[in-house]
Motif scaffolding. Sequence first.
Motif, short mmCIF file in Angstrom:
data_model
loop_
_atom_site.label_atom_id
_atom_site.label_comp_id
_atom_site.label_asym_id
_atom_site.label_seq_id
_atom_site.Cartn_x
_atom_site.Cartn_y
_atom_site.Cartn_z
N GLU A 55 0.77 -1.28 0.15
CA GLU A 55 -0.02 -0.14 -0.01
C GLU A 55 0.81 1.43 0.03
OE1 GLU A 55 -3.49 0.34 -0.10
OE2 GLU A 55 -3.22 -1.68 -0.65
N ILE A 56 1.96 1.42 0.91
CA ILE A 56 2.78 2.56 0.80
C ILE A 56 3.57 2.89 -0.21
CG2 ILE A 56 4.61 3.41 2.12
CD1 ILE A 56 3.60 2.18 4.62
N ASN A 57 4.06 1.75 -0.80
CA ASN A 57 4.84 1.94 -1.89
C ASN A 57 4.26 2.09 -3.16
OD1 ASN A 57 7.55 1.52 -0.54
ND2 ASN A 57 7.24 -0.66 -0.95
N SER A 58 3.01 1.68 -3.24
CA SER A 58 2.20 1.96 -4.46
C SER A 58 1.52 3.38 -4.57
CB SER A 58 0.72 1.09 -4.45
OG SER A 58 -0.11 1.38 -3.63
N LEU A 59 1.67 4.29 -3.41
CA LEU A 59 1.29 5.63 -3.40
C LEU A 59 2.49 6.51 -3.47
CD1 LEU A 59 -1.69 5.14 -0.75
CD2 LEU A 59 -1.84 5.68 -3.46
N SER A 60 2.89 6.78 -4.52
CA SER A 60 4.03 7.65 -4.74
C SER A 60 4.10 8.80 -4.03
CB SER A 60 4.49 7.73 -6.11
OG SER A 60 3.54 8.51 -6.71
N SER A 61 2.95 9.15 -3.45
CA SER A 61 2.74 10.55 -2.95
C SER A 61 3.19 10.48 -1.38
CB SER A 61 1.63 11.25 -3.21
OG SER A 61 0.26 10.22 -2.66
N LEU A 62 3.18 9.18 -0.81
CA LEU A 62 3.58 9.12 0.39
C LEU A 62 5.02 9.40 0.65
CD1 LEU A 62 1.13 6.06 1.81
CD2 LEU A 62 1.09 8.47 2.19
#
Length: 140
Positions: A55-62
């Motif tokens: 989840e974290i790695n798929s959201l480049s904005s995080l």
Amino acid sequence: AGLVAAAVKAEAAVAGAVAAPLRQRIWLTAIQPFTGGGWDAGISMRVGAEIMLEEINSLSSLLPGYELHIAWQDGRCDAKVGYEIFLENEYDQHYQVFAPGVPINELDSNGDSTISTNETLVMGQTWNTSLVAPGPVGLL
């Protein structure tokens, strides 16, 4: 039709030539009770953390420009073993990684519904700073 196909192929080639920027790895170590003692909660912790990583790695904005990775290690449900692993990580930069790349359903190699140290010892690998770079910044 041939002209359209050629245009689509050319567009795909141009799109493929523009590679996504490389993301810097951020390493965490996780010393969990995968085997030993009477508590193998490391398995469920690994499943939950892998979902979190996806989840974290798929959201480049995080974490723009970064990607989380975990070096899983087996503390064998023993504080002394976990402490020794931590010291080896911190001072020697050696990481006794627990079954990297082995799917959870393949950890019980003899099919007795228990994941033991003897079964998984051969699945482990020793990593150093050439594989875990830059060095881990946290403990999960």
